[in-house]
Design an enzyme around this catalytic site. Structure first.
Site, mmCIF file in Angstrom:
data_model
loop_
_atom_site.group_PDB
_atom_site.id
_atom_site.type_symbol
_atom_site.label_atom_id
_atom_site.label_comp_id
_atom_site.label_asym_id
_atom_site.label_seq_id
_atom_site.Cartn_x
_atom_site.Cartn_y
_atom_site.Cartn_z
ATOM 1 N N TYR A 159 -6.811 -42.720 -1.269
ATOM 2 C CA TYR A 159 -5.404 -42.861 -1.063
ATOM 3 C C TYR A 159 -4.837 -44.012 -0.145
ATOM 4 O O TYR A 159 -4.339 -44.959 -0.429
ATOM 5 C CB TYR A 159 -4.635 -41.643 -0.929
ATOM 6 C CG TYR A 159 -3.127 -41.672 -0.935
ATOM 7 C CD1 TYR A 159 -2.329 -41.730 0.259
ATOM 8 C CD2 TYR A 159 -2.472 -41.961 -2.061
ATOM 9 C CE1 TYR A 159 -1.197 -41.753 0.638
ATOM 10 C CE2 TYR A 159 -0.926 -42.168 -1.870
ATOM 11 C CZ TYR A 159 -0.437 -42.147 -0.435
ATOM 12 O OH TYR A 159 1.082 -42.391 -0.270
ATOM 13 N N LYS A 163 -3.172 -47.735 -0.810
ATOM 14 C CA LYS A 163 -1.976 -48.286 -0.076
ATOM 15 C C LYS A 163 -1.984 -49.464 0.723
ATOM 16 O O LYS A 163 -1.238 -50.325 0.601
ATOM 17 C CB LYS A 163 -1.405 -47.105 0.472
ATOM 18 C CG LYS A 163 -0.885 -45.756 -0.151
ATOM 19 C CD LYS A 163 -0.159 -46.178 -1.261
ATOM 20 C CE LYS A 163 1.380 -46.374 -0.936
ATOM 21 N NZ LYS A 163 2.324 -46.429 -2.057
HETATM 22 N N1 NAI Z 1 5.606 -38.018 -0.409
HETATM 23 C C1 NAI Z 1 5.275 -38.689 1.004
HETATM 24 O O1 NAI Z 1 5.168 -37.764 1.978
HETATM 25 C C2 NAI Z 1 5.175 -40.127 1.042
HETATM 26 C C3 NAI Z 1 5.158 -40.803 -0.005
HETATM 27 N N2 NAI Z 1 4.948 -42.267 0.269
HETATM 28 C C4 NAI Z 1 4.996 -43.181 -0.911
HETATM 29 O O2 NAI Z 1 6.149 -42.969 -1.803
HETATM 30 C C5 NAI Z 1 6.076 -43.150 -3.365
HETATM 31 C C6 NAI Z 1 6.448 -42.070 -3.970
HETATM 32 O O3 NAI Z 1 6.050 -41.054 -3.315
HETATM 33 P P1 NAI Z 1 6.541 -39.349 -3.866
HETATM 34 O O4 NAI Z 1 7.717 -39.533 -4.613
HETATM 35 O O5 NAI Z 1 6.054 -38.579 -2.941
HETATM 36 O O6 NAI Z 1 5.315 -39.070 -5.162
HETATM 37 P P2 NAI Z 1 5.653 -38.561 -6.694
HETATM 38 O O7 NAI Z 1 4.422 -38.167 -7.200
HETATM 39 O O8 NAI Z 1 6.751 -37.644 -6.549
HETATM 40 O O9 NAI Z 1 6.243 -39.740 -7.309
HETATM 41 C C7 NAI Z 1 5.390 -40.696 -7.998
HETATM 42 C C8 NAI Z 1 5.818 -41.212 -9.278
HETATM 43 O O10 NAI Z 1 5.404 -42.286 -9.797
HETATM 44 C C9 NAI Z 1 4.992 -41.981 -11.253
HETATM 45 N N3 NAI Z 1 3.956 -42.666 -11.690
HETATM 46 C C10 NAI Z 1 2.634 -42.349 -11.173
HETATM 47 N N4 NAI Z 1 1.566 -42.882 -11.930
HETATM 48 C C11 NAI Z 1 2.337 -43.888 -12.437
HETATM 49 C C12 NAI Z 1 1.969 -44.938 -13.428
HETATM 50 N N5 NAI Z 1 0.727 -45.188 -13.908
HETATM 51 N N6 NAI Z 1 2.809 -45.874 -14.206
HETATM 52 C C13 NAI Z 1 4.279 -45.222 -13.864
HETATM 53 N N7 NAI Z 1 4.774 -44.265 -13.057
HETATM 54 C C14 NAI Z 1 3.742 -43.676 -12.581
HETATM 55 C C15 NAI Z 1 4.922 -40.542 -11.167
HETATM 56 O O11 NAI Z 1 5.347 -40.000 -12.718
HETATM 57 C C16 NAI Z 1 6.082 -40.172 -10.334
HETATM 58 O O12 NAI Z 1 7.475 -39.962 -10.852
HETATM 59 C C17 NAI Z 1 4.508 -43.538 -3.483
HETATM 60 O O13 NAI Z 1 4.261 -44.898 -3.634
HETATM 61 C C18 NAI Z 1 4.027 -42.816 -2.193
HETATM 62 O O14 NAI Z 1 2.844 -43.561 -1.738
HETATM 63 C C19 NAI Z 1 4.766 -42.762 1.280
HETATM 64 C C20 NAI Z 1 4.861 -42.015 2.356
HETATM 65 C C21 NAI Z 1 5.203 -40.780 2.371
HETATM 66 C C1 LIG Z 2 -3.812 -26.730 5.321
HETATM 67 C C2 LIG Z 2 -3.565 -26.892 6.614
HETATM 68 C C3 LIG Z 2 -4.407 -27.737 7.463
HETATM 69 C C4 LIG Z 2 -1.943 -27.909 6.423
HETATM 70 O O1 LIG Z 2 -1.613 -27.921 7.772
HETATM 71 C C5 LIG Z 2 -2.218 -29.203 5.730
HETATM 72 C C6 LIG Z 2 -1.074 -29.952 5.499
HETATM 73 C C7 LIG Z 2 -1.232 -31.124 4.651
HETATM 74 C C8 LIG Z 2 -1.108 -30.740 3.112
HETATM 75 C C9 LIG Z 2 -0.454 -32.392 5.052
HETATM 76 C C10 LIG Z 2 -0.478 -32.575 6.567
HETATM 77 C C11 LIG Z 2 -0.074 -34.073 6.411
HETATM 78 C C12 LIG Z 2 0.399 -34.362 5.201
HETATM 79 C C13 LIG Z 2 0.495 -35.955 4.865
HETATM 80 C C14 LIG Z 2 1.047 -36.927 6.038
HETATM 81 O O2 LIG Z 2 2.536 -36.669 5.790
HETATM 82 C C15 LIG Z 2 1.012 -38.479 5.434
HETATM 83 C C16 LIG Z 2 1.234 -38.530 3.859
HETATM 84 C C17 LIG Z 2 1.491 -39.804 3.545
HETATM 85 C C18 LIG Z 2 1.846 -40.296 2.173
HETATM 86 O O3 LIG Z 2 1.894 -41.362 1.853
HETATM 87 C C19 LIG Z 2 1.590 -39.315 1.099
HETATM 88 C C20 LIG Z 2 1.470 -37.762 1.632
HETATM 89 C C21 LIG Z 2 0.824 -37.615 2.775
HETATM 90 C C22 LIG Z 2 -0.685 -37.870 2.554
HETATM 91 C C23 LIG Z 2 0.881 -36.100 3.454
HETATM 92 C C24 LIG Z 2 0.385 -35.291 2.431
HETATM 93 C C25 LIG Z 2 0.148 -33.618 2.853
HETATM 94 C C26 LIG Z 2 -0.464 -33.417 4.438
HETATM 95 C C27 LIG Z 2 -1.719 -34.116 4.202
#
Ligand code: NAI
Ligand SMILES: CC(C)[C@@H](O)CC[C@@H](C)[C@H]1CC[C@H]2[C@@H]3[C@H](O)CC4=CC(=O)CC[C@]4(C)[C@H]3CC[C@]12C
Length: 368
Positions: A159, A163
């Site tokens: 992952y 990214k």
């Molecule tokens: N959730 C988090 O804590 C963080 C997320 N991100 C980034 O933010 C973005 C969104 O993440 P989330 O909303 O958490 O994930 P999510 O899984 O909720 O949303 C991702 C969306 O992309 C769509 N998708 C996946 N594969 C696809 C494909 N082949 N074609 C078209 N659509 C597709 C999914 O259907 C989903 O709606 C991602 O790029 C992720 O890397 C960055 C930092 C933290």
């Molecule tokens: C089981 C315990 C060790 C528990 O504390 C595990 C938590 C774990 C699921 C989360 C801890 C840190 C998170 C990640 C972090 O916030 C950074 C991220 C960035 C992204 O782009 C996608 C999500 C994630 C990888 C996020 C995912 C969940 C954790 C690993």
């Protein structure tokens, strides 16, 4: 919905617009981008909630598509002024193969870039991640760092590797000539751990706590800080960047910005309890209840079980070697680059972010 006072002339495309972050970006655009004429939402899985958006002044176009399919991406991008690319596989739990993660996150991003170049779209905002930076494979802390803090960003997990590669493609594409002869302007936003309404992992923790009689057991020292940012503020930053990128292309083009707000610095577990506590859960232990070596053993056992069970079912628990390492390594940001470059200020205070998230957890199925 947008104020119709301003000329509605722009076409935006949000890839991944039905995801956790994507939905907030879509709703924020409709509420706060008055120049929108059409909002295209491109996703592999379209949500039923999209229908309710089609009653407003902005044309909302739902496009079911796959970013790994270049022709589908090009068709969706053609005619758009701005692309906000959030689509991706956020898989650190072994649910999909490394190849699939790469295909979606890297090749999918390349397809978006090429579609912009071939069809003449000039502005591309990419949702990157803190994980492009760290925690690295050495588990070195990143303590309240910024976009210029030296740090050995070395990864092994599919992952963060995907990214980092995708972000590099986006930044390197800045300045490329698009159809029509003008330059492509790109930038990448790096959210830390996003929380808020719709966060699946928060839902998983809540259900885990309900199954354990209202208790969660501390696994990570409280001293380990983990950066978190409210989803509404991440969405707002995307909207603001999309609005400012044209006028500040020389400053913002090819740049990366951490997504931040005033959420407090806490361990991942303690931060989650800000929302799960008011919803009836209790975090047991002021210190981790197990020695770290035992957690490492259990995480490895989960990986073995996942491999053994794969022919029968998908076993993807929260605890695995990668999630344990990330949770157990301090990674927080302290920066004002987004404020300096395009006037970003969090739209939601910590108190508002916390209240909104608590209210959402209280609606999660199974809540008291
Ligand atoms: N959730 C988090 O804590 C963080 C997320 N991100 C980034 O933010 C973005 C969104 O993440 P989330 O909303 O958490 O994930 P999510 O899984 O909720 O949303 C991702 C969306 O992309 C769509 N998708 C996946 N594969 C696809 C494909 N082949 N074609 C078209 N659509 C597709 C999914 O259907 C989903 O709606 C991602 O790029 C992720 O890397 C960055 C930092 C933290
Ligand atoms: C089981 C315990 C060790 C528990 O504390 C595990 C938590 C774990 C699921 C989360 C801890 C840190 C998170 C990640 C972090 O916030 C950074 C991220 C960035 C992204 O782009 C996608 C999500 C994630 C990888 C996020 C995912 C969940 C954790 C690993």
């Amino acid at each position: 919905m947008a104020d119709s006072a301003e000329t509605q002339e722009l076409v935006y495309l949000v890839t991944g617009g039905c995801g956790f972050l994507g939905e907030h970006v879509v709703r924020m655009l409709l509420q706060r981008e008055p120049r929108l004429r059409e909002l295209r939402i491109f996703d592999l899985h379209l949500g039923p909630w999209l229908e309710e958006l089609k009653t407003g002044p902005v044309q909302v176009t739902a496009i079911q598509g796959d970013v790994t399919q270049a022709h589908e991406v090009a068709a969706a991008v053609a005619g758009a002024h701005v692309v906000i690319h959030t689509a991706g596989l956020v898989d650190v739990f072994g649910k999909t193969s490394p190849e699939t993660i790469h295909e979606v996150n890297v090749q999918g991003t390349q397809n978006v870039i090429e579609a912009c170049v071939q069809t003449g779209t000039r502005f591309l905002i990419y949702t990157s991640s803190m994980e492009v930076v760290g925690p690295n494979i050495k588990g070195q802390p990143f303590y309240r760092g910024n976009e210029n803090t030296p740090y050995e960003a070395v990864h092994r997990h599919p992952y963060p590797c995907s990214k980092a590669l995708a972000e590099q493609l986006v930044l390197e594409a800045n300045g490329r000539e698009v159809l029509g002869g003008l330059p492509l302007v790109t930038c990448a936003l790096r959210p830390t751990g996003i929380y808020g309404e719709g966060h699946q992992i928060m839902r998983d923790f809540y259900h885990q706590g309900l199954r354990l009689g209202g208790r969660l057991f501390r696994a990570i020292p409280a001293s380990v800080e983990h950066g978190r940012v409210y989803v509404g503020n991440v969405a707002w930053m995307h909207v603001l960047v999309a609005r400012e990128l044209e006028h500040r292309a020389a400053l913002m083009g090819g740049q990366v910005y951490f997504c931040y707000d005033n959420s407090p610095y806490k361990s991942y577990e303690d931060f989650n309890m800000e929302f799960l506590g008011p919803c009836g859960l209790r975090l047991v232990g002021t210190r981790p209840l197990m020695p770290y070596w035992l957690l490492v053993l259990l995480a490895a056992l989960n990986t073995l079980l996942q491999w053994l069970l794969r022919p029968l079912m998908l076993y993807a628990p929260l605890l695995n070697p990668y999630t344990l390492a990330v949770a157990n390594t301090t990674f927080t940001v302290s920066t004002d680059k987004a404020r300096r470059h395009f006037g970003y200020e969090p739209l939601f205070s910590w108190e508002e972010s916390r209240t909104r998230t608590i209210r959402w957890v209280q609606t999660v199925e199974g809540s008291a």
